[in-house]
Enzyme design. Structure first.
Site, PDB file in Angstrom:
ATOM      1  N   HIS A   7       0.806  -1.232   0.000  1.00 29.04           N
ATOM      2  CA  HIS A   7       0.000   0.000   0.000  1.00 29.04           C
ATOM      3  C   HIS A   7       0.837   1.279   0.000  1.00 29.04           C
ATOM      4  CE1 HIS A   7      -3.421  -2.504   0.272  1.00 29.04           C
ATOM      5  NE2 HIS A   7      -3.493  -2.633   1.581  1.00 29.04           N
ATOM      6  N   HIS A  43      -9.814   1.386   0.922  1.00 29.86           N
ATOM      7  CA  HIS A  43      -9.645   0.223   1.797  1.00 29.86           C
ATOM      8  C   HIS A  43     -10.735   0.200   2.881  1.00 29.86           C
ATOM      9  CE1 HIS A  43      -7.501  -2.830   4.152  1.00 29.86           C
ATOM     10  NE2 HIS A  43      -6.650  -2.961   3.153  1.00 29.86           N
ATOM     11  N   GLU A  55     -11.267  -4.427  -2.237  1.00 28.27           N
ATOM     12  CA  GLU A  55     -10.282  -3.503  -2.798  1.00 28.27           C
ATOM     13  C   GLU A  55     -10.218  -3.697  -4.315  1.00 28.27           C
ATOM     14  OE1 GLU A  55      -6.570  -3.964  -0.432  1.00 28.27           O
ATOM     15  OE2 GLU A  55      -7.900  -5.119   0.902  1.00 28.27           O
TER      16      GLU A  55
END
Length: 351
Positions: A99, A173, A319
């Site tokens: 991420h 998220h 996601e």
């Protein structure tokens, strides 16, 4: 209806309602703090996990309901090569980059404005990610829009341009729980997915695309999320569960499922999640080739809204994304944005 409220000198909370649903989002990380949906008795239920205070959001380390990028999900070995140059990223997930590494979009301030158009009302966030941020190449100009329609759709729309070739993979998220609390293992899930990406023991993709038929990953026919979780530790199509938590303790899903789109030009249906307890259902559409499903496997012990101490599987994430590690997998669809091109990603949640 849309309104704003200052949380401090830098951070503003925006609330948008269509008279039936409402959401709030702040310019700190493009974070959606609340999403209220009526249950079967008409009671407004906040179906997102999160925190009660700004301090809680700042201290959180699990990307709750925020934007992640420049490349969402994992990059194996925290490095990649592009146009003859090698780029080394943060190793914030073992030997891998997750991420965006340690410098995350979710902890940054974005520009924000309320807007309305023919589709509904919402909030538009913009930010420039400078060349070299997260050790990524190119100045990336980003726009993230959260829009609520009269048809009870929450639309996420992401666009970006760059002045230098760069990997791009943005997503939100959000942690969903259609009951507002408790486990999501009793939620029903149906996916229009025939394939998924096999995960290695470190949760990075092996590069192998596996048919869901005959595996615990088959949700083509609706079933409880928890129905096959106990069998994941013996699932031959996956290496992650046994290596992480042991034979008698399956941790859950943390895998990228393939949508049925052939490219990113058209939005397709991905699936539907629903709860008998609350009567709430959410249908998911996206133009992305993948959707990473994460069943809150590492939530245990986190303090959430109302002081609740979360357990594993108290939330689920969808996601929508380009494939994890696509920048290092030549057989995966491309993830490079070039100058003169426009990145476009849309995900629709219909309640």
């Amino acid at each position: 209806m849309a309104e704003s409220k200052k949380l401090n000198d830098e951070i503003t909370l925006y609330t948008v309602s269509n008279g039936k649903l409402s959401f709030s989002a702040m310019n700190y990380g493009c974070t959606i703090t609340n999403l209220f949906v009526p249950d079967k008795n008409g009671k407004m239920t906040d179906i997102l996990l999160g925190f009660d205070s700004l301090e809680g959001w700042k201290a959180g380390n699990a990307s709750h309901n925020a934007i992640v990028g420049r490349f969402a999900n994992r990059i194996t070995g925290a490095k990649f090569s592009l146009d003859g140059s090698e780029y080394f990223l943060d190793k914030n997930d073992g030997e891998n980059c997750l991420h965006g590494g340690f410098t995350r979009y979710e902890k940054m301030l974005w520009n924000a404005e309320i807007f309305s158009d023919s589709e509904g009302e919402g909030v538009r966030f913009t930010r420039k990610s400078a060349d070299g941020e997260q050790n990524m190449p190119g100045n990336l100009e980003m726009s993230v829009v959260y829009r609520l329609t009269e048809n009870n759709e929450l639309i996420f729309e992401y666009t970006a341009t760059t002045d230098k070739a760069t990997p791009v993979n943005l997503t939100n998220h959000a942690y969903f729980n259609l009951d507002g609390s408790g486990t999501i293992l009793n939620h029903h899930l149906q996916l229009d997915c025939d394939k998924f990406l096999k995960a290695k023991s470190d949760l990075t993709p092996s590069g192998e695309i596996v048919n869901v038929e005959g595996t615990c990953f088959d949700f083509r026919t609706e079933k409880l999320i928890g129905k096959d979780i106990k069998n994941l530790v013996t699932e031959k199509a996956d290496e992650a569960n046994l290596s992480l938590t042991g034979k008698n303790d399956p941790y859950g899903y943390d895998h990228c499922f393939l949508t049925r789109t052939q490219d990113e030009s058209k939005v397709v249906r991905f699936g539907k999640i629903s709860s008998e307890k609350s009567g709430i259902s959410m249908e998911i559409f996206t133009n992305q080739r993948g959707c990473h499903i994460y069943t809150g496997n590492f939530l245990s012990g986190m303090k959430g809204k109302g002081g609740v101490i979360h357990k594993r599987h108290d939330g689920i994430c969808f996601e929508t994304e380009r494939f994890p590690n696509a920048v290092n997998e030549p057989d995966f669809p491309g993830c490079i944005l070039n100058p003169g091109e426009k990145y476009w990603h849309q995900t629709i949640l219909k309640f």
